[in-house]
Design an enzyme around this catalytic site. Structure first.
Site, PDB file in Angstrom:
ATOM      1  N   SER A 141       0.864  -1.174   0.000  1.00 40.20           N
ATOM      2  CA  SER A 141       0.000   0.000   0.000  1.00 40.20           C
ATOM      3  C   SER A 141       0.903   1.227   0.000  1.00 40.20           C
ATOM      4  CB  SER A 141      -0.921  -0.023   1.223  1.00 40.20           C
ATOM      5  OG  SER A 141      -1.843   1.043   1.192  1.00 40.20           O
ATOM      6  N   TYR A 167      -4.066  -3.161   9.772  1.00 35.91           N
ATOM      7  CA  TYR A 167      -3.928  -3.135   8.312  1.00 35.91           C
ATOM      8  C   TYR A 167      -2.591  -2.515   7.912  1.00 35.91           C
ATOM      9  CZ  TYR A 167      -4.833  -2.040   3.395  1.00 35.91           C
ATOM     10  OH  TYR A 167      -4.740  -1.946   2.031  1.00 35.91           O
TER      11      TYR A 167
END
Length: 290
Positions: A141, A167
């Site tokens: 990410s 996350y």
């Protein structure tokens, strides 16, 4: 052609012939995984999609096999069906889910996004060795150099659970994993890179409410995505670009370009050792057979 944030999967693979190469794509049931699998198949690759429900998967030219990354025994069983892998795109992921435990108490996001892919790559090592100039792409990410790994509590058992911190940890782990895998694999012609696909609306947001996405500025009150959001075809481009660009190795990429982010090598090696302990796997990968 100059590639950028608007580049699509079709743009990246235009004129690329992958005949004779085998590609494995996890999380290919939807989103950028599905687009990537389809694009690789159109380019001539033999594509195996790792999905939780093969019976519900229907994509021309792509074979689906059962893969549940939260179940390490099932990961090993999937890998045992693969004899050769030239491209491995570790794409599957879960984001901002409620606190969920799998296996022996593993936190779901770290278990699926990182540990499952760690175990899969290790199990596929013989297949990657059998490939030609094999490459592993870890879908991360928009990671930061200071993205934290909870070295003493990766499963969030010592305090309140924070789904976004969990996350972020899993995505930082993806980048660290790719960096160390590239170090280990490079002597054998196996390279690795991590990528940030960009922001887009896919089933990855299944655990977020509409109000949460509006508050975050991802969509407006009518459900329209923010201007900086990509299409799914654009989101799949960077991982495909990393997979077919030989010079991309040991780096982090976004918008079909190499970013300045470089994971700390010591942290990357430390995470590799931690991951081996958490999965019960060896902390070294076997050398190719002579």
């Amino acid at each position: 052609m100059t590639f950028d944030a608007t580049t699509t999967a079709a743009d990246v693979l235009a004129g690329v012939d992958l005949t004779g190469r085998t590609a494995i794509v996890t999380g290919a049931a939807s989103g950028i995984g599905r687009v990537s699998a389809a694009a690789l198949a159109r380019a001539g690759a033999t594509v195996v999609a790792g999905v939780r429900d093969p019976a519900a998967f229907d994509l021309p030219g792509v074979e689906a096999r059962r893969l549940d990354l939260a179940d390490l025994a099932q990961v090993a069983a999937f890998a045992a069906t693969v004899g050769r892998a030239d491209i491995l795109i570790n794409n599957a992921g879960v984001m901002a889910c409620p606190e969920t435990r799998v296996g022996p108490g593993r936190e779901l996001q770290f278990a699926v996004n990182h540990l499952g892919h760690f175990a899969l790559t290790a199990a596929l090592w013989p297949a990657l060795r059998s490939g030609t100039d094999a490459v592993v792409v870890a879908v991360s990410s928009n990671v930061r150099p200071d993205a934290p790994i909870r070295w003493d509590d990766p499963y969030f058992t010592a305090g309140p659970y924070d789904r976004w911190a969990a996350y972020a940890q899993s995505k930082a782990a993806n980048a660290l994993f790719a960096a160390h895998l590239d170090v280990l694999g490079r002597p054998y012609g196996i390279r690795a890179a991590s990528v940030h696909p960009g922001a887009m609306l896919t089933p990855l947001q299944r655990h977020l409410t509409r109000d949460e996405m509006v508050a975050a500025g991802w969509i407006d009150a009518d459900g329209r995505p923010a201007e900086y959001f990509k299409t799914v075809e654009q989101g799949a481009a960077t991982q495909l670009w990393a997979a077919v660009t030989p010079s991309v190795a040991g780096v982090h990429c976004a918008d079909c370009a190499v970013t300045p982010f470089r994971p700390d090598p010591a942290d990357a090696a430390r995470l590799w050792d931690l991951s081996a302990r958490l999965t019960g796997l060896p902390d070294t990968l076997p050398a190719p057979a002579r």
